[in-house]
Structures are given as C-alpha cells and as structure tokens.
Design a protein around this motif. Structure first.
Motif, PDB file in Angstrom:
ATOM      1  N   PRO A   2     112.147  98.452 113.342  1.00 14.56           N
ATOM      2  CA  PRO A   2     112.103  98.050 114.744  1.00 14.56           C
ATOM      3  C   PRO A   2     110.691  98.168 115.321  1.00 14.56           C
ATOM      4  N   GLU A   3     110.489  97.461 116.425  1.00 16.84           N
ATOM      5  CA  GLU A   3     109.233  97.490 117.171  1.00 16.84           C
ATOM      6  C   GLU A   3     108.766  98.938 117.426  1.00 16.84           C
ATOM      7  N   SER A   4     107.465  99.172 117.236  1.00 16.89           N
ATOM      8  CA  SER A   4     106.827 100.460 117.582  1.00 16.89           C
ATOM      9  C   SER A   4     107.300 101.629 116.722  1.00 16.89           C
ATOM     10  N   ILE A   5     107.785 101.345 115.530  1.00 18.59           N
ATOM     11  CA  ILE A   5     108.283 102.428 114.681  1.00 18.59           C
ATOM     12  C   ILE A   5     107.175 102.994 113.802  1.00 18.59           C
ATOM     13  N   GLY A   6     106.055 102.273 113.672  1.00 16.45           N
ATOM     14  CA  GLY A   6     104.932 102.769 112.878  1.00 16.45           C
ATOM     15  C   GLY A   6     104.518 101.845 111.746  1.00 16.45           C
ATOM     16  N   LYS A   7     105.078 100.632 111.683  1.00 20.59           N
ATOM     17  CA  LYS A   7     104.735  99.679 110.615  1.00 20.59           C
ATOM     18  C   LYS A   7     103.239  99.389 110.600  1.00 20.59           C
ATOM     19  N   ASN A   8     102.721  99.124 111.794  1.00 16.67           N
ATOM     20  CA  ASN A   8     101.331  98.715 111.887  1.00 16.67           C
ATOM     21  C   ASN A   8     100.386  99.857 111.545  1.00 16.67           C
ATOM     22  N   THR A   9     100.680 101.035 112.069  1.00 16.10           N
ATOM     23  CA  THR A   9      99.849 102.209 111.774  1.00 16.10           C
ATOM     24  C   THR A   9      99.816 102.458 110.277  1.00 16.10           C
TER      25      THR A   9
END
Ligand SMILES: [Zn+2]
Length: 337
Positions: A34-41
């Motif tokens: 889900p959005e803002s779960i840490g995928k990008n980090t």
C-alpha cells in the motif's frame, strides 16, 4: 553489514543486502504494498547500495556516487514516475528507459531504473517494458514499484523477483516515531494507529500536521456537498470557485477520495491512499454506486483538464457539484462508536 536506515521490513532488507553483497541483484525486482508503506525508501536504499563506491559500508552516503545520486545527477540511474497522482506511465517514458539502458554504465557496474506507480502504466508502456525485461543487458536492473501485483500484467510479474511489503505493527511505528523523529508518545500512538501500518504516512503526518488537516477539510467539504440539495450546491460552487489554488487542491484530494471509494467497491480496501479515512470511506462506498464512482472520477479528470485550458471556473464547478450524488445522511454519524 551495517543497518540500512529504514523502519521495519527487516526480512526484505536482509535479502537485498545479501544480493548486493554477492552481486546477485536480479534484473527485475517488483516492490508491492500500500501507499506510504516504505517501497520507495527501500528501493532507493537498494539503488544507493548498488551504486555506492565505498568498500565496506554500502550505502555510505558520502562517496561521490552517493552524493551524485542524492542530488539527482548519477549517470547510471534514472527515475521514472507518472507526471502527477492521476497520470499514467506512458510509452514514451519506457522508450526513454530503453535508450538509457542501450548504453553501458558510465561510472559503476550497473545501470538502474526505478519506476514508481507502475500500476498506472498504459497497456503500451507495460508491453514495451515487457520487451526490455525479456532480454535485459547484463548491467541492467529495473526496480518496479506498484500497489499490488494483481494490477500488473502477469507476464511482467513472472519476470521479476517479487518483494511484497506488508503493514508494520502499530507498536513498531509508534516506537520509531518516538525514537527517531522525537514525536511525543501520545501523538505517536495516535498517528501510528491511524496509519494502518504505513510508516511513511505516519512520519509525514507527524512532521507535516497541516497536510493531514488539509485532507480532513477537503473530505469535510465533500461530505457537506453530498448532503446538500440543489440551491445549496450552487452556493457551494460559488464559494469553491473563488480561490483557484484551494479549488485545485480540493479537486486533487477529491479525485483520490473517489478512487479510494472505487478500491473499496472492487474489493481492494487494503490499498487506499487515505487508509486512515477507511471508516468514513467504507460507509460512503456502500452508499453510492460503482457507476457513480466511475462517472465522478471521469468528471473530476475532465474538470481538472478544463480548468487548465481557461474554462469558465464557476460553470465547471457548478456542473461538477450537480453531478455528485445526493446523500440523505452524514456518513460520519453511521460509524461505530
Ligand atoms: Zn557511497
């Protein structure tokens, strides 16, 4: 190996660190959650670790490569994302990726492409990427970020190593807010429980409380209009059309709200952008039809484009508000206490 500066997802970090250390990072990695779960980090840490030149501690954060990456100037890395929250990844963007990967790396052993929001890719873009995934150059690595693997072509998912990130325990988020971001314990607990396990959301809400307040006022404005009858809607349209900046922001929020409602209606309630609004959205999603949702989403897309091309703002907003379904009640009063 030193710890990567990320909260939670320890199993994924261990797996990726191992892959970097043994030069076994796959050509295609798919990060979902889900959005803002840490995928990008997590993906950004992997990119930094792959390109870092330090002998021991990767990513070191201070070598030339780490500094270039941070300033957006690393010649062996490219970031691809939709132009805005409602846009698609387009085939032209994938063509740029192909051109980028056609040339050998300049400064490191790898060339890395990070694609955010890949679920938004058009069919043409997805098929173009599939071609690249079929025969990637030896130095190429594609990191795809998406809300859910179900939203992608199965042929793409099967070619990528899949890292599915799950919501973190609320207590872990509350602890991290207190220890890493110095948020007071009461506030940390409140935000952690609202976050639905999404660390990124909790941190943003803690550091930028105005953002959370603005979401709330956009939602309240929508709920108010949904309860209004015709004459009141004309007045609301006049008020809303008065300030262009507020109007644009409100329409942007509303687009995401209606997409969230559509997600609930189609059985993807775990993928909401505004997960913290789930209780209200759930009542709303059951009070309006799927056809309403689709129509309003199209209308919102249309009005945002129209306003860019100098349409009559007042008239456009009136049309939108008249198109919204009418609710005979306030969804907030239907919530379980
Ligand atoms: Zn470095």
């Amino acid at each position: 190996m030193p710890e990567w500066p990320i909260v939670g997802h320890a199993w994924a970090v261990r797996q990726l660190q191992y892959a970097v250390e043994h030069a076994e990072v796959p050509h295609a990695l798919l990060f979902t959650g889900p959005e803002s779960i840490g995928k990008n980090t997590l993906a950004e840490l992997l990119v930094a670790a792959m390109l870092c030149r330090d002998a021991n501690e990767v990513p070191c954060g201070s070598c030339l490569s780490c500094r270039k990456l941070r300033s957006g100037n690393h010649p062996d890395f490219v970031l691809v994302e939709p132009e805005d929250r409602t846009a698609h990844i387009k085939i032209d963007q994938i063509r740029d990726v192909e051109r980028f990967l056609a040339l050998t790396p300049v400064e490191s052993a790898h060339k890395v492409v990070l694609i955010r929001g890949f679920e938004s890719a058009t069919a043409g873009a997805a098929n173009a990427l599939l071609k690249t995934l079929e025969e990637p150059p030896s130095y190429a690595h594609l990191l795809l970020l998406a809300a859910d693997a179900d939203l992608l072509l199965a042929t793409i998912v099967s070619r990528a190593q899949h890292i599915a990130l799950r919501p973190l325990p609320v207590a872990e988020i509350a602890d991290a807010l207190v220890s890493r971001w110095s948020i007071d314990a009461g506030q940390a607990e409140r935000l952690a429980s609202l976050s639905g396990g999404r660390i990124g959301w909790a941190v943003t809400a803690a550091l930028n409380p105005e953002g959370y307040e603005r979401t709330q006022s956009a939602l309240q404005a929508l709920l108010r209009v949904l309860r209004e009858e015709l004459p009141a809607r004309f007045e609301s349209a006049t008020a809303l059309a008065q300030d262009g900046a507020v109007l644009n922001e409100t329409l942007e929020y509303w687009s995401i709200f209606w997409r969230d409602l559509l997600m609930i209606q189609t059985g993807h309630g775990d993928l909401l952008v505004y997960r913290e609004q789930y209780p209200v959205f759930d009542v709303l999603a059951r009070s309006v039809s799927l056809a309403d949702c689709l129509r309003i989403l199209r209308h919102l897309e249309h009005i945002q484009e129209a306003l860019l091309s100098n349409a009559n703002t007042q008239l456009a907003v009136e049309n939108l508000l008249l198109d919204l379904p009418e609710l005979g009640f306030d969804p907030q009063t239907q919530l379980a206490p």
